[in-house]
Design an enzyme around this catalytic site. Structure first.
Site, PDB file in Angstrom:
ATOM      1  N   ASP A 280       0.820  -1.112  -0.008  1.00 41.86           N
ATOM      2  CA  ASP A 280       0.052  -0.172  -0.082  1.00 41.86           C
ATOM      3  C   ASP A 280       1.064   1.124  -0.007  1.00 41.86           C
ATOM      4  O   ASP A 280       1.557   1.697   1.156  1.00 41.86           O
ATOM      5  CB  ASP A 280      -1.015  -0.137   1.272  1.00 41.86           C
ATOM      6  CG  ASP A 280      -1.663   1.178   1.406  1.00 41.86           C
ATOM      7  OD1 ASP A 280      -2.089   1.650   0.289  1.00 41.86           O
ATOM      8  OD2 ASP A 280      -2.116   1.710   2.355  1.00 41.86           O
TER       9      ASP A 280
ATOM     10  N   GLU B 231      -1.221  -1.520  -4.848  1.00 40.97           N
ATOM     11  CA  GLU B 231      -2.599  -1.008  -4.799  1.00 40.97           C
ATOM     12  C   GLU B 231      -2.213   0.188  -6.002  1.00 40.97           C
ATOM     13  O   GLU B 231      -1.082   1.099  -5.746  1.00 40.97           O
ATOM     14  CB  GLU B 231      -2.917  -0.321  -3.721  1.00 40.97           C
ATOM     15  CG  GLU B 231      -4.361   0.416  -3.601  1.00 40.97           C
ATOM     16  CD  GLU B 231      -5.138   0.633  -2.375  1.00 40.97           C
ATOM     17  OE1 GLU B 231      -5.672   1.544  -2.250  1.00 40.97           O
ATOM     18  OE2 GLU B 231      -4.929  -0.232  -1.402  1.00 40.97           O
TER      19      GLU B 231
ATOM     20  N   ASP C 178      -1.726   1.057   7.289  1.00 44.04           N
ATOM     21  CA  ASP C 178      -1.307   1.160   5.850  1.00 44.04           C
ATOM     22  C   ASP C 178      -0.680  -0.413   5.968  1.00 44.04           C
ATOM     23  O   ASP C 178      -0.825  -1.025   4.639  1.00 44.04           O
ATOM     24  CB  ASP C 178      -0.032   1.861   5.735  1.00 44.04           C
ATOM     25  CG  ASP C 178      -0.494   3.359   5.905  1.00 44.04           C
ATOM     26  OD1 ASP C 178      -1.285   3.615   4.850  1.00 44.04           O
ATOM     27  OD2 ASP C 178      -0.512   4.043   6.899  1.00 44.04           O
TER      28      ASP C 178
END
Length: 178
Positions: free
Chosen positions: A7, A67, A139
């Site tokens: 992420d 992502e 995260d």
């Protein structure tokens, strides 16, 4: 299959490692690469690259799932996020790993079953799927979800056969050559 989920962020880049054992998902590790916002931006990108390179060297994943950038009204923030993603992707490509990208809604759909699920729903499902009491860093939890998304998506592509594999929505950097 062992997957490193990422992420990306310019201040905090979360990572999560998930391994598939048959039909079971096993949590290996999660954490975050923190950068100092007082440092100049290129140095922060170096920290992301080096931090993720260490994780890759330690855990030797088979694939990396990142992502994708979301659309932001703040152009400057979106550009910085894109550069942080670039540092993460560069670390994986440098190690010779295939990289797959998933949107936030694809991750939510794969983990929760709904593309508009909230962050809390995703975190709750990640903990339930992996039998974890807690994931300290938000995260890192998101990164674990990205890894789960890739494992689930990969399995679906294998079951569906070559027609789906060639028209997949997740993109790969495997064949990229600078």
């Amino acid at each position: 299959m062992r997957v490193l989920g990422i992420d990306p962020g310019s201040r905090i880049t979360g990572y999560g490692l998930v391994e598939q054992h048959g039909s079971r998902l096993v949590h290996l590790d999660n954490g975050a690469v923190f950068t100092d916002k007082a440092k100049d931006f290129p140095d922060r990108l170096r920290l992301i690259f080096e931090g993720l390179s260490r994780v890759i060297a330690e855990y030797a994943p088979d694939a990396v799932a990142v992502e994708d950038v979301y659309v932001s009204e703040n152009v400057r923030a979106a550009l910085k996020l894109g550069q942080a993603r670039g540092a993460a992707i560069a670390a994986a490509v440098h190690a010779g790993l295939p990289v797959f990208e998933y949107t936030a809604s694809q991750v939510k759909q794969a983990v929760v079953g709904q593309g508009r699920a909230g962050k809390e729903q995703v975190q709750k499902m990640v903990k339930a799927l992996l039998g974890l009491p807690e994931i300290a860093q938000a995260d890192a939890s998101d990164a674990v979800a990205v890894a789960i998304c890739h494992i689930n998506s990969y399995q679906l592509r294998l079951q569906a056969g070559p027609a789906v594999a060639t028209s997949r929505r997740a993109s790969s950097w495997r064949n990229y050559r600078p």
